[in-house]
Scaffold this active site. Structure first.
Site, PDB file in Angstrom:
ATOM      1  N   ASP A 160      35.923  63.003  31.547  1.00  0.00           N
ATOM      2  CA  ASP A 160      35.307  61.964  31.055  1.00  0.00           C
ATOM      3  C   ASP A 160      33.859  62.316  30.865  1.00  0.00           C
ATOM      4  O   ASP A 160      32.952  61.842  29.999  1.00  0.00           O
ATOM      5  CB  ASP A 160      35.296  60.754  31.673  1.00  0.00           C
ATOM      6  CG  ASP A 160      36.907  60.120  31.263  1.00  0.00           C
ATOM      7  OD1 ASP A 160      37.524  60.313  30.207  1.00  0.00           O
ATOM      8  OD2 ASP A 160      37.366  59.173  32.034  1.00  0.00           O
TER       9      ASP A 160
ATOM     10  N   SER B 213      46.722  64.192  34.792  1.00  0.00           N
ATOM     11  CA  SER B 213      46.400  62.790  34.107  1.00  0.00           C
ATOM     12  C   SER B 213      46.447  61.659  35.207  1.00  0.00           C
ATOM     13  O   SER B 213      47.685  61.396  35.776  1.00  0.00           O
ATOM     14  CB  SER B 213      47.171  62.442  33.192  1.00  0.00           C
ATOM     15  OG  SER B 213      47.200  61.184  32.855  1.00  0.00           O
TER      16      SER B 213
ATOM     17  N   ARG C  63      31.579  57.130  24.672  1.00  0.00           N
ATOM     18  CA  ARG C  63      30.985  58.153  25.502  1.00  0.00           C
ATOM     19  C   ARG C  63      30.135  59.251  24.721  1.00  0.00           C
ATOM     20  O   ARG C  63      29.403  59.677  25.129  1.00  0.00           O
ATOM     21  CB  ARG C  63      32.085  59.082  26.181  1.00  0.00           C
ATOM     22  CG  ARG C  63      33.054  57.965  27.402  1.00  0.00           C
ATOM     23  CD  ARG C  63      33.802  58.996  28.244  1.00  0.00           C
ATOM     24  NE  ARG C  63      34.531  58.073  29.044  1.00  0.00           N
ATOM     25  CZ  ARG C  63      34.281  57.551  30.059  1.00  0.00           C
ATOM     26  NH1 ARG C  63      32.795  57.667  30.556  1.00  0.00           N
ATOM     27  NH2 ARG C  63      35.165  56.685  30.812  1.00  0.00           N
TER      28      ARG C  63
ATOM     29  N   LYS D 181      35.210  50.736  35.862  1.00  0.00           N
ATOM     30  CA  LYS D 181      36.411  50.366  34.836  1.00  0.00           C
ATOM     31  C   LYS D 181      37.459  50.519  35.557  1.00  0.00           C
ATOM     32  O   LYS D 181      38.546  49.847  35.489  1.00  0.00           O
ATOM     33  CB  LYS D 181      36.183  50.967  33.621  1.00  0.00           C
ATOM     34  CG  LYS D 181      34.820  50.552  32.469  1.00  0.00           C
ATOM     35  CD  LYS D 181      34.668  51.085  31.694  1.00  0.00           C
ATOM     36  CE  LYS D 181      34.240  52.726  31.614  1.00  0.00           C
ATOM     37  NZ  LYS D 181      32.781  52.917  32.234  1.00  0.00           N
ATOM     38  N   SER D 182      37.363  51.919  35.948  1.00  0.00           N
ATOM     39  CA  SER D 182      38.819  52.196  36.830  1.00  0.00           C
ATOM     40  C   SER D 182      39.342  51.414  37.651  1.00  0.00           C
ATOM     41  O   SER D 182      40.506  51.059  38.029  1.00  0.00           O
ATOM     42  CB  SER D 182      38.817  53.693  37.229  1.00  0.00           C
ATOM     43  OG  SER D 182      38.577  54.698  36.324  1.00  0.00           O
TER      44      SER D 182
END
Length: 433
Positions: free
Chosen positions: A313, A166, A388, A22-23
Site C-alpha cells: 500500500d 494477502s 492513495r 483503518k486495519s
C-alpha cells in the site's frame, strides 16, 4: 472536487495525532463483535471504508452507537447474528467484503455483497475457492462482485497453503476457521500483516502462530474495549512530504507501530531518511509510539520481492519519494498493484510523468529514475479515483513551485477525509467543484 495546491511552505515544524488506523478499525468491529457483550472502540476513523464495515455489522444485528470518534458496541455475538441481513454494501472497501465473507460463510448467513465500480473489478476467487472447500455456498459473477452467500451447515476446518501473500485472504480464512469445526491451519509463503491474529488473541481466542503457520479453533471469547492507534499508513503521506520539503520537522504521536506495518519506515531508513521511531506501550496487543522525521537527502535502492507484500500500500508514496532520491529505485515483483482501487502501476507512471519524472514497468518491476529536483509548472494529477494515488501526489506537490491540481480529490474520503486539515501546514490549499 478539484484540490489546488497554490503555495508550498518551507521550515514547517509540526506535531500531530492521527485518525485511527483503518486495519485495526475494521477488525475492532468484525472480530470484536464475534464476542457477545458490550465494549467500546476509541479513536475510530471516519473514512468511508470503515463506515462501510460499521453499516455491515449493524445489519448483522450489532448495536453500535457512535459519539464523535468513539463507538459503543453491544453485540449479540456470532451465534446471535441476523441470518438474513439482505444486501450488504462494502462500497470501496476490499477489507470489508473479504473479512466479512469469513463471517457470512462461518455463520451460514444468507446475504449478498455488493460494492462500487472499483471494488467490483477486484478479484474475489482468492477467498471464494478456500471458503467453498470449507463448505460455503457462494455464487459470483466470474469471481467478481456481487457475491451471493447461501445458507450452509457448519464449515469444515482447512489446512491451507496461501497461494498469494494477502492479509485480507488470511484474515477471512482465520475468521471462517474460528467459526467452523476443528482446527484450521493457514500457511503463508511470506508473512503478512498480523492484525487479525493479534485481535483474536486480545479477545482470548484459541490462536497460535509459529513461523509462517497460524492455527485457530473455536473457543470462548471475551468482550474488551479497543483503542485504535493512529494510522501508520496515513502517516506515510505526511512523512514523505516532510522528507522532500525544505527544512521540515514532523512529530507523529500515538501511531501504530506494528512490525509488519512499519516496514516502509525501514525502507526509508535504508534510503537515508532522517527518521526515528519510539515505542511507548502496547494496546490491544499492538505496539504504539512516536515517529519523528526531518527533511532528508536520500538515495535510491532496490527493494526485493520479499519485502513487497508488507509495503504494497505504500509503494505509491515510496515512488514519489524515490523521484527525489539520488540514483534509481527498483521495486521488484509489483504486479499485485494492478488489482488495487486502480491499476496503481499505470497511475504512478502517468502522474510521475506529469511532474517530468521518468519511470518504467519492466518484467514485473517498477523502476523510478531519481535525481529530480523542484519544478515550476502547472501540473494536473489524475488519481484515477484512487485515494492513495491522490494523497501520494499531494505529497509530491511539495516539489512544485507552480500550481498542482488534483482531480477527484473527494476519493480521499475513503481513507483520510481530514487530509486537507493536516496538509495545510505544508501548503496553501483550496478546492473547487
Amino acid at each position: 472536487m478539484r484540490l489546488i495546491v497554490n503555495e508550498v511552505r518551507d521550515n514547517v515544524k509540526q506535531s500531530f495525532n492521527l485518525p485511527g488506523d483503518k486495519s485495526i478499525a475494521h477488525r475492532s468491529l468484525i472480530i470484536g463483535s464475534l464476542a457477545k457483550g458490550r465494549y467500546k472502540i476509541e479513536n475510530f476513523p471516519m473514512g468511508l471504508d470503515c463506515l462501510a464495515t460499521l453499516d455491515c455489522v449493524r445489519k448483522l444485528g450489532v448495536n453500535a452507537e457512535m459519539k464523535e470518534n468513539t463507538i459503543f458496541v453491544n453485540s449479540p455475538g456470532y451465534e446471535g447474528f441476523n441470518k438474513y441481513p439482505g444486501i450488504l454494501d462494502a462500497k470501496n472497501s476490499g477489507t470489508t467484503v473479504r473479512l466479512m465473507s469469513g463471517v457470512l460463510a462461518g455463520c451460514g448467513i444468507k446475504a449478498s455483497f455488493i460494492g462500487d465500480e472499483s471494488l467490483s473489478r477486484r478479484p474475489m476467487k482468492r477467498i471464494i475457492n478456500p471458503l467453498e472447500k470449507m463448505g460455503a455456498k457462494i455464487k459470483s459473477c466470474e469471481g467478481l462482485l456481487p457475491l451471493k452467500f447461501e445458507e450452509n451447515s457448519k464449515l469444515k476446518d482447512i489446512n491451507y497453503q496461501m497461494p498469494v501473500a494477502s492479509a485480507q485472504v488470511k484474515s477471512c480464512l482465520l475468521i471462517a476457521g474460528f467459526l467452523g469445526e476443528g482446527e484450521t491451519v493457514i500457511k503463508e509463503q511470506s508473512p503478512t500483516r498480523d492484525h487479525s491474529e493479534r485481535m483474536f488473541k486480545y479477545i482470548s481466542a484459541s490462536i497460535n502462530k509459529e513461523d509462517n503457520i497460524i492455527k485457530i479453533k473455536n473457543s470462548e471469547l471475551k468482550c474488551k474495549d479497543i483503542y485504535v492507534p493512529g494510522d501508520i499508513s496515513t502517516a506515510a503521506f505526511l512523512i514523505a512530504t516532510a522528507i522532500i520539503s525544505n527544512n521540515c520537522e514532523l512529530v507523529l504521536e500515538n501511531v501504530l507501530l506494528n512490525p509488519g506495518r512499519k516496514n516502509y519506515i525501514d525502507i526509508l531508513k535504508d534510503m537515508g531518511a532522517n527518521i526515528e521511531v519510539y515505542i511507548k506501550e502496547k494496546v490491544n496487543e499492538e505496539e504504539i509510539g512516536i515517529i519523528k522525521v526531518k527533511s532528508s537527502n536520500i538515495h535510491g535502492i532496490t527493494i526485493s520481492s520479499e519485502r513487497i507484500p508488507n509495503i504494497i500500500d505504500e509503494i505509491p508514496i515510496l515512488s514519489v519519494i524515490s523521484a527525489f532520491a539520488k540514483g534509481t529505485t527498483v521495486f521488484e515483483e509489483v504486479d499485485e498493484l494492478k488489482y488495487k482501487e486502480s491499476n496503481r502501476i499505470e497511475a504512478i507512471i502517468d502522474n510521475l510523468k506529469a511532474f517530468g519524472v521518468k519511470s518504467q514497468h519492466i518484467n514485473s518491476n517498477l523502476i523510478i529514475y531519481g535525481d529530480n529536483d523542484y519544478i515550476d509548472a502547472e501540473v494536473t494529477v489524475n488519481p484515477k479515483k484512487d485515494h492513495r494515488i491522490a494523497l501520494s501526489f499531494l505529497a509530491m506537490a511539495a516539489k512544485n513551485k507552480g500550481k498542482t491540481y488534483i482531480e477527484n480529490f473527494e476519493c480521499t474520503e475513503i481513507s483520510f477525509p481530514e487530509a486537507i486539515d493536516y496538509f495545510k501546514c505544508f501548503y496553501d490549499l483550496y478546492t473547487e467543484q
